[in-house]
Design an enzyme around this catalytic site. Structure first.
Site, short mmCIF file in Angstrom:
data_model
loop_
_atom_site.label_atom_id
_atom_site.label_comp_id
_atom_site.label_asym_id
_atom_site.label_seq_id
_atom_site.Cartn_x
_atom_site.Cartn_y
_atom_site.Cartn_z
N GLY A 1 -21.85 -97.67 -42.80
CA GLY A 1 -21.64 -98.27 -41.49
C GLY A 1 -22.92 -98.86 -40.93
O GLY A 1 -22.92 -99.95 -40.34
N GLY B 1 -22.41 -90.55 -46.38
CA GLY B 1 -22.09 -91.77 -47.12
C GLY B 1 -21.43 -92.82 -46.24
O GLY B 1 -21.78 -94.01 -46.28
N ASP B 2 -20.49 -92.38 -45.41
CA ASP B 2 -19.83 -93.30 -44.48
C ASP B 2 -20.81 -93.84 -43.45
O ASP B 2 -20.79 -95.03 -43.11
CB ASP B 2 -18.69 -92.57 -43.76
CG ASP B 2 -17.54 -92.24 -44.68
OD1 ASP B 2 -16.83 -93.16 -45.10
OD2 ASP B 2 -17.35 -91.04 -44.98
N MET B 3 -21.67 -92.96 -42.94
CA MET B 3 -22.61 -93.39 -41.91
C MET B 3 -23.63 -94.39 -42.45
O MET B 3 -24.01 -95.35 -41.77
CB MET B 3 -23.33 -92.18 -41.31
CG MET B 3 -22.43 -91.15 -40.67
SD MET B 3 -21.49 -91.75 -39.24
CE MET B 3 -19.89 -92.03 -39.98
N SER C 1 -20.81 -86.64 -42.76
CA SER C 1 -20.25 -87.69 -43.63
C SER C 1 -21.30 -88.78 -43.83
O SER C 1 -21.13 -89.92 -43.39
CB SER C 1 -18.97 -88.24 -43.01
OG SER C 1 -18.02 -87.23 -42.83
#
Length: 420
Positions: free
Chosen positions: A191, A186-188, A184
């Site tokens: 973040g 994009g999320d990482m 994932s």
């Protein structure tokens, strides 16, 4: 910065590191769920911050159910992304829950949230409301499209951010549909930039004494890493396309077939030998030193033009050897190369062990629980993994009782009413 009194070891926590993390004394309230927001909290917690994770009563963060499971039904992902955190339950949709949240935030340094924009405002917990109570609060807001603009109200997951930010269009083989990277990402990325933004805002607070809002969107986090894609199109009319495993115009830099330890095909090695001297060492190891002076391959530009033919020559050599032998021979020759690592390789690799890349903590149901360690490495105040993701509401009594001064009787009433 003084040490936060809430930084105590849990019953399953290893011995604390001798040197507190650089964020020791920092109090973070995490109201995020799933990935992007909680990854901000994971990074801050790794370096010593006290991270209080606020979860809905009953079910908690959906990440508690996500990921691969052992027969015991336990998520193998949640203990990683919720490591070094404390869990409290709180229904933020209720007036009583919002009041408790305000009390928590009055003494906090950072709030991390990844609700859809305007959700906090609807609950009376928007940045203006919170800064009236705690002017020093840094509010990290992670969303699909950001807090402003015509798309701000749209829902967005990491996959959407990867598409809008340009990554998905470039992932995969030419002529084939775009593919997911495999994690994932994009999320990482969001973040990571959210944690970086929090640090920048906290540094700014040292000068101004004031908190501020860190607005990070999933698509912008991806866009930030898109190299020169924008000017390539705007100034040269070039549209980047999917190129698979190659670097366009740069050769040799690709993956090549090899044999497994059993002598059967199916393994792959990656080789990067596009520098002049490195290429010369590669072809010498291949037993083809004449390729270094061949007009088709004797310069960076020539190798780029004849990439396909060159890759075929290298593949013919690697495919007759075991992957481990290819890597060992090229390592001795000073040519960058590697097998395709899996978790099995990482757990057995002595370099991973020497660098402390894999840390193992005891899990109350699953036993020894290995996971990736802390990055980056700080020489004087290193980060650490001190505890796995907590049970839902594990720290209600500690946070609401010891920190906010609620009596056991009051907590029982809040629990019975479904507020916590």
């Amino acid at each position: 910065m003084t040490r936060d009194p809430l930084q105590t070891a849990d019953s399953h926590t290893p011995v604390q590191p001798a040197v507190p993390g650089p964020l020791s004394g920092l109090r973070v309230i995490e109201m995020g769920s799933l990935l992007a927001g909680p990854f901000v909290g994971q990074l801050l917690g790794d370096f010593g911050a006290t991270v209080i994770k606020v979860e809905p009563p009953g079910v908690g963060d959906p990440m508690r159910q996500w990921g691969r499971h052992k027969p015991q039904g336990k998520s193998l992902w949640f203990p990683v992304i919720a490591r070094n955190k404390k869990s409290v339950t709180l229904d933020l949709r209720r007036t009583e829950g919002q009041a408790l949240a305000r009390e928590l935030l009055m003494g906090a340094d950072v709030l991390v949230e990844n609700f859809r924009p305007s959700t906090l405002e609807k609950w009376g917990l928007g940045p203006e409301d919170l800064h009236a109570l705690n002017p020093k609060l840094v509010v990290v807001r992670v969303s699909g499209y950001g807090q402003t603009g015509p798309y701000s109200g749209r829902a967005g997951f990491g996959s959407i951010g990867e598409a809008v930010g340009g990554l998905r269009a470039l992932s995969g083989e030419p002529g084939q549909p775009p593919v997911r990277v495999g994690i994932s990402i994009g999320d990482m990325l969001a973040g990571t930039l959210g944690a970086l933004g929090a640090m920048m805002a906290l540094f700014g607070r040292l000068k101004s004494g004031q908190g501020q809002v860190v607005d990070i969107s999933l698509y912008e986090a991806v866009l930030t890493y898109m190299e020169s894609m924008i000017p390539e199109y705007a100034l040269a009319g070039q549209v980047r396309e999917r190129t698979g495993s190659i670097l366009p115009g740069i050769a040799p830099s690709n993956i090549y077939p090899a044999l497994g330890d059993d002598g059967q095909p199916g393994e792959w090695v990656v080789i990067g030998a596009n520098g002049e001297n490195v290429f010369r060492r590669l072809v010498e190891e291949m037993g083809r030193p004449e390729l270094a002076t061949d007009s088709r391959y004797d310069s960076h530009e020539a190798r780029g033009r004849n990439m396909g033919a060159l890759d075929d020559l290298i593949a013919a050599w690697t495919s007759s050897l075991k992957a481990g032998e290819v890597v060992a021979r090229l390592e001795a020759a000073g040519v960058p190369a590697s097998k395709m690592y899996t978790a099995k390789d990482m757990l057995a690799d002595p370099h991973f062990a020497a660098r402390g890349n894999i840390v193992t903590l005891p899990h109350p149901q699953l036993g020894d629980f290995p996971m990736q360690g802390v990055v980056p490495r700080l020489s004087e105040t290193p980060g650490s993994v001190r505890s796995l993701g907590p049970e839902l509401g594990q720290h209600n009594a500690e946070i609401y009782g010891e920190l906010l001064g609620r009596s056991a009787e009051h907590l029982a009433e809040l629990r019975a009413a479904g507020v916590i």
